[in-house]
Structures are given as C-alpha cells and as structure tokens.
Enzyme design. Structure first.
Site, PDB file in Angstrom:
ATOM      1  N   LYS A 152       0.868  -1.184   0.000  1.00 39.80           N
ATOM      2  CA  LYS A 152       0.000   0.000   0.000  1.00 39.80           C
ATOM      3  C   LYS A 152       0.905   1.235   0.000  1.00 39.80           C
ATOM      4  O   LYS A 152       1.892   1.282   0.744  1.00 39.80           O
ATOM      5  CB  LYS A 152      -0.901  -0.047   1.245  1.00 39.80           C
ATOM      6  CG  LYS A 152      -2.051   0.930   1.220  1.00 39.80           C
ATOM      7  CD  LYS A 152      -3.108   0.550   2.250  1.00 39.80           C
ATOM      8  CE  LYS A 152      -4.233   1.570   2.282  1.00 39.80           C
ATOM      9  NZ  LYS A 152      -5.346   1.148   3.138  1.00 39.80           N
TER      10      LYS A 152
ATOM     11  N   GLU B 230     -19.002  -5.720  10.431  1.00 37.80           N
ATOM     12  CA  GLU B 230     -19.965  -4.979  11.253  1.00 37.80           C
ATOM     13  C   GLU B 230     -21.045  -5.892  11.815  1.00 37.80           C
ATOM     14  O   GLU B 230     -21.491  -5.709  12.954  1.00 37.80           O
ATOM     15  CB  GLU B 230     -20.606  -3.854  10.428  1.00 37.80           C
ATOM     16  CG  GLU B 230     -19.668  -2.687  10.117  1.00 37.80           C
ATOM     17  CD  GLU B 230     -18.731  -2.938   8.932  1.00 37.80           C
ATOM     18  OE1 GLU B 230     -18.855  -3.999   8.286  1.00 37.80           O
ATOM     19  OE2 GLU B 230     -17.869  -2.069   8.655  1.00 37.80           O
TER      20      GLU B 230
ATOM     21  N   ARG C 133     -24.740  -2.105   7.502  1.00 35.01           N
ATOM     22  CA  ARG C 133     -24.336  -3.483   7.201  1.00 35.01           C
ATOM     23  C   ARG C 133     -24.766  -4.440   8.319  1.00 35.01           C
ATOM     24  O   ARG C 133     -25.016  -5.608   8.078  1.00 35.01           O
ATOM     25  CB  ARG C 133     -22.816  -3.485   7.017  1.00 35.01           C
ATOM     26  CG  ARG C 133     -22.116  -4.750   6.644  1.00 35.01           C
ATOM     27  CD  ARG C 133     -22.494  -5.373   5.328  1.00 35.01           C
ATOM     28  NE  ARG C 133     -22.190  -4.698   4.106  1.00 35.01           N
ATOM     29  CZ  ARG C 133     -21.022  -4.719   3.460  1.00 35.01           C
ATOM     30  NH1 ARG C 133     -20.009  -5.375   3.949  1.00 35.01           N
ATOM     31  NH2 ARG C 133     -20.871  -4.089   2.317  1.00 35.01           N
TER      32      ARG C 133
END
Ligand SMILES: Cc1ncc(C[n+]2csc(CCOP(=O)(O)OP(=O)(O)O)c2C)c(N)n1
Ligand SMILES: CC(=O)[C@@H](O)[C@H](O)COP(=O)(O)O
Ligand SMILES: [Mg+2]
Length: 639
Positions: free
Chosen positions: A287, A373, A401
């Site tokens: 990343k 979640e 979610r």
C-alpha cells in the site's frame, strides 16, 4: 500550477483499448507514469492515495489483458480506483476527484461504462462479479464478457466475501477474484484470516509446490511451469492440504508479486486463456507503493489531505475546536478507567471511531474485529448479555451493514449495547455512499431503543456518559464528522435524564425543535430573524426516542408554528414528532407544522456546507422556513 509529471506513454492512452497496442516494456513505463499522475492529482484534491498506488501495476495489467467495459471489472470498496479512472477516459477530470460536480472518489455506474458496479462499502465485489458471470452464462442482453473482482485483504475479512465464494465455488462459473494482499486495512489488519493470508504469503515456495501438486501448473505462465514441474517431482509422496480458497472450489494461483509486470502479465494472460471455473489470484502488493511519504506513514497514505508532492507534507486547515471523534474517544477512556465493564468494539476503524486511545490504554477491553460490522454488533450483544457495557463504535453508514443484528440480536432482546454513531449526517468528500443519513430512521423505529443526537461536543460528552450508565436497553448517540462548534467542555460529562430535551432560547410565535448539530445553524437563523423582529423559541430535543412529550406538546400549545430540524433522512425524528402531534390531536387545533430533513434524493459529494445547502438545511433555509410558516410574505424574499 504545480509541476505536472511528464507522461509521454500515458498521453497516448485515451481508453483501455489503447493499451492493447503497447508492448510489455511500454506497459511498465505506463505504470510508472500512471503512478506519477495519480500522486500529482491526489496532491491537488486529497483522497485515498495509498490503495491506488498499491494497484498501479495491477490496474495496467488488468486493462492490458482484459477488455472493459465488455469485461466487468469490479474494484472492492473502490477507494483504489483512481489509476483505473485515469486509464478509462477520465484523466481530464481526475483533478476534480471528490469535489462538488467532480468525479466520485469511488467507482460509480453513472460516471463510466468502465465502472459496471458502484461501490464504497467493502466486500461486495465477489458477489457482484458472480452476478455478472451468471448473467453472462444466462445470455444477458447487455453482452457480458469476463467478470473480475479485485478485493483487498482487509475487505476479505467480511462475511459477504465468504458468502460469495461459497456460492461461486458451488456454481463453478468462470470468474476471476484477484486478492490484493498488502497486509493493510486502514489500520494493520487483525484476525485469523489475515494471519492465514500472511502464511500463504510467507510460504511462497510452498505454494508453488502445492500448485504443482494439485495440477494447477497449467495456470502458470510457461516460465514458471518448469519450476513447478521440478517442484512436483520433489514433493512426490508428500501430502498437502488445499488453500481455503481451493477447499471452497476456487482454483488458487499465487502468491504473485503485484508490482512485477513480468509476473502479472503472463499470469493474467494464462488464467484468462485457460480458466473454466472460478479462480483466485493472490497478488502481493505494498500500500502506498512508490511514494515514500505514503509508504512510510502508519496508514500507508490511506486517506490524505492535499499535499506537497516533494515533501509529502499535508495541508491541513488549522483546527478551532476538538473533533467530535476525539471528544468521544477521550470520554470513553475516562469512563473505562472507572468502570471495568466498559468494552470498545470497532470494525476496522480504530482511528476513525476514536477507539485508538482506548486500544492503547485498555487493549484487553478493546476489539478491532476487522471489517465485520454484522459480527461486531452481535459480539456486543452477547457482551451486554453477560453484563458488560459494550460500546459498538461503527459509523452511521457502516452500521447499515449490521442492521439485522441490531434488530434481531440487540433490540428484540433489549440488550444494552451502546452505539456511538460517528459520521452522522452528510460527510463531504466521500459523498452519498458514506452519508450518515438513515440511522435516526432505522433506529428510532425499534421498540425499546433510546436514540440521542449530540448538538455540540459538550453534549457528546454528556451522551457518552449517559450511554455508559444506561443498562435498561440499547442506546445510540450520533455525532458528525469533523470539529465541534467550540463550546467549553466540562471536566466530566453528566448523565442526562432519558427522554428530556432543553429550551435553548425562549421566544414566541414559532418554535424550532432541533435534533443534533443543526442547532448552531438554527441559532444563526434565530439571530438573523431577530433583526426582523421575529424571535423563535429554540429547543434542543436531544432524544429522538423516547420523545420529550411534555416539551413538544408545550411548544405546540404555546406557539402558532413548530418546525423540526434534523440531519437525517425522511422518516426520522420529524416523523416521530408528527405522529405524537397527530395522536394527541394537536393538528386539529390548527398548529402549523414543518419538518426539515434531508431531502428524498441522493446528494453527491461536495463540502459538508455545500451539501447541507443543497439539502435545504442551511441556516438560511431555516430562516426561510420560519418566514414561510409564519407566512411573512413581505419578508420571505429577503431571506
Ligand atoms: C462495510 C465497510 N466497512 C468499513 C469500511 C471502511 N474501509 C474502507 S477501506 C477499508 C480498508 C480496506 O482494506 P483492504 O480491502 O485491504 O484495502 P486496502 O486499502 O488495503 O487496499 C475500510 C475499513 C468500508 N468501506 N466498508
Ligand atoms: C474508503 C472508506 O470507506 C474510508 O476510508 C472512509 O473514506 C473513511 O472516512 P473518514 O475519513 O471519514 O474516516
Ligand atoms: Mg489491504
């Protein structure tokens, strides 16, 4: 204008079709230029930098090998899609990213045919790609080619990804899942799945052996096949378990160096040529790759403000008040220091939700469950059932979610889970997908739920303390992204009486009943109205549930008109007030009543102030609404 990078190869690319004419060396140069262009653009706009930099080579390789828009390329979350946007005809607008009337920071169907499926919430890509693959095989009228999902290791922690692989492995349709493994979520990833992927990554030679053993050699490009065959000879007689992905019915190829075009291109070409079922290609990337300030940052440049390309220094506006997030995080730590039952739970967002301080101070009582979640909510429900005091810290938009878990596991069992709901209301640059628009409506309709909204950062302290003390059932409190309004903070928050609002200023004629941080804008409207000789009463409801019946009925009795204001969708606080007034027969007496909510339409990204103006919830709009309801026709035009 800051210096722009020189991009001779990229300048020749108007659409992915132009990549087909480039040789592999040119594609490598193109990747370098694409990285420079991405850095340059994001330095002017701010946004999600690190994820895009990590997939530059992958983006070029996918577009060189596959054929979008006929092939359906689906970027999970979509926060890594800026290089893809540059290659797919949107380079001329890339410096409008995340701004009003500009490009979205995520993939968006309405923006380009190369974005076949919108995203921003994670872990949906495999399901969507499978949908396209099945539609293709059913002869979809739109004409669909291959379906490719690119999903990160962080997004791979969510249940939906496994639901999709379970289905994909069973159906056996040709489908490509590219697992972009950079060993990062927003924070370093947590969880057993992350460790599992790391083991695959660490065992690269082993994977080659295993690919050989399982007959997956045919997926490897010729230059790798020889090594794999030799490996096969070496491992004769040894037994290997399959990767999890293989057990689910997907062929596994990898891990592959995702920055090495000489690996990426032949592997993608080989799988494209040979796959007849679902294939997972495990690509290892970094990343922030190629930009030292991002690579060196703790979050790998996940989300940045505008910055100086040379130094990497970000240009942050000076702050005038503490952020709501930090006020919540600090208050929670104080509470946790005095109460061992307090537990903090975040779904992969410890910084964003303010739980980092809690994680540092009380690591045994703070859990980052990953992007999960649904699990996070049910986990908290059981913690509450066992007598703990869990704070389930999930942004408004992501709590969607876990909604069934909120209903089924929390509300129906009346369990005292505390929901600090950050990013309530319109959030700005992330746009509609991240708007905290619906939580008042989706929580206040649940029996036994207590639903609060903080009007300022001091109120947020009180609500955090109130939630901690509330063992009678589920309780939520919402607060927006960004800085507080600058009020003085008490040393400690106070426990608020449940279901009681407060009068902020007494007036006559019209009453404004505000829920949440529109209060300061309502105050500004009152100031402007005072100059016209109009003095509304202003009240802060604090609670959307239970309503302060006494306060509301009193306001209705003492004024000709009542206006509710909230930073939430239709069907929320105002609707509950309307229901109360209707049930009590107040409308029969002629009360003029108006509800100011978010409008029933999608509002694209802009600054929060611009978004609220578009939504009709600015101070000016409140002032106009007062004039309108009082029917001050002569004054209305001047508001
Ligand atoms: C359902 C959901 N929860 C949380 C988020 C916030 N979020 C956005 S990106 C991200 C990390 C994703 O990690 P990964 O998939 O590995 O992608 P990377 O940024 O590493 O490329 C998180 C937690 C989200 N977008 N959707
Ligand atoms: C892509 C994503 O979902 C997150 O990175 C989000 O953009 C974070 O938002 P905040 O900046 O409000 O924490
Ligand atoms: Mg990642």
């Amino acid at each position: 204008m800051p210096d722009r990078p020189k991009t001779p190869t990229l300048d020749r690319v108007a659409s992915p079709a132009d990549l087909k004419a480039l040789g592999d060396d040119d594609l490598s140069s193109l990747a370098d230029e694409l990285r420079a262009e991405t850095i340059s653009a994001v330095s002017e706009t701010g946004g999600h930098l690190g994820a895009g930099l990590g997939v530059v080579e992958l983006t070029v390789a996918i577009h060189a090998v596959f054929d979008t828009p006929r092939d359906k390329l689906i970027w999970d979350v979509g926060h890594q899609c800026y290089p893809h946007k540059i290659l797919t005809g949107r380079r001329d607008r890339i410096r409008t990213l995340r701004q009003k009337d500009g490009l979205s920071g995520f993939t968006k169907r309405s923006e380009s045919s190369h974005d076949p499926f919108g995203a921003a919430h994670s872990s949906t890509s495999i399901s969507a790609a499978l949908g396209f693959a099945v539609a293709r095989d059913l002869g979809a009228p739109e004409g669909v080619g291959d379906a490719i999902a690119v999903i990160g290791d962080g997004a791979m922690s969510a249940g939906m990804a496994y639901e999709a692989m379970n289905n994909a492995g069973h159906l056996g349709k040709r489908l490509f899942v590219i697992l972009n493994d950079n060993e990062m979520s927003i924070a370093p990833p947590t969880g057993a799945m992350s460790s599992y992927l790391s083991r695959l990554y660490a065992g690269a030679p082993f994977q080659e052996l295993k690919a050989a053993a399982k007959g997956a050699v045919s997926f490897l490009p010729p230059r790798f096949q020889e090594g794999a065959r030799r490996a096969k000879e070496m491992i004769k007689g040894m037994t290997f378990g399959g990767t999890l992905f293989e057990e689910l019915g997907l062929s596994y190829v990898g891990p592959i160096d995702g920055h090495d075009m000489e690996s990426l291109l032949p592997v993608l070409r080989a799988v494209k040529a040979r796959a007849d079922g679902p294939v997972l290609i495990h690509v290892v990337t970094r990343k922030g790759k190629g930009y030292a300030p991002a690579e060196d940052a703790a979050d790998k440049g996940h989300g940045v403000s505008k910055f100086d390309v040379v130094t990497g220094e970000q240009k942050k506006a000076p702050s005038n008040a503490p952020s709501y997030t930090s006020v919540f995080g600090g208050t929670l730590v104080d509470l946790a220091a005095r109460d061992e039952r307090i537990v903090g739970v975040t779904a992969a967002m410890p910084d964003g939700t303010g739980l980092t301080k809690m994680l540092e101070r009380f690591p045994a009582r703070t859990f980052d469950v990953g992007i999960a979640e649904q699990h996070g909510v049910t986990f908290c429900a059981a913690l509450a059932a066992a007598g703990m005091r869990p704070f389930c810290a999930i942004y408004s938009t992501f709590l969607q979610r876990g909604y069934d878990q909120v209903v089924h596991d929390v509300a129906l069992q009346g369990l005292p889970v505390r929901f600090p709901i950050d990013r309530a209301g319109l959030v700005g640059a992330d746009g509609a997908t991240h708007a905290g628009a619906y939580d008042i409506a989706y929580l206040a309709n649940l029996p036994g739920f207590t639903v609060m909204a903080a009007a300022d950062e001091a109120e947020l302290m009180h609500m955090t303390v109130t939630a901690a003390a509330h063992d009678e059932g589920p309780i939520s409190f919402r607060f927006p992204r960004g800085e507080g309004v600058g009020v003085e903070l008490p040393e400690r928050g106070e426990i608020l009486p449940i279901g009681k609002g407060r009068i902020v200023r007494e007036g006559s004629g019209v009453a404004i009943l505000s829920l949440g941080t529109r209060l300061s804008h309502a105050e500004a409207a009152c100031e402007a109205l005072a100059a016209r000789g109009i003095a509304p009463t202003l009240a802060d409801a604090r609670f959307a549930k239970p309503l302060d019946r006494e306060l509301i009925l009193d306001l209705a009795a003492r004024h000709d008109a009542l206006i509710t204001v909230e930073e939430g969708a239709v069907g929320g606080f105002g609707s509950h007030v309307a229901q109360l007034l209707a049930e009590e027969g107040v409308f029969d007496g002629g009360l003029r009543f108006r509800m100011m909510t978010l409008p029933d339409r999608i509002i694209d990204q802009a600054s929060p102030a611009d978004m609220y103006a578009l939504a009709g919830l600015s101070a000016d709009d409140i002032e106009r609404q007062v004039l309108d309801v009082l029917d001050v026709a002569s004054l209305r035009g001047r508001a």
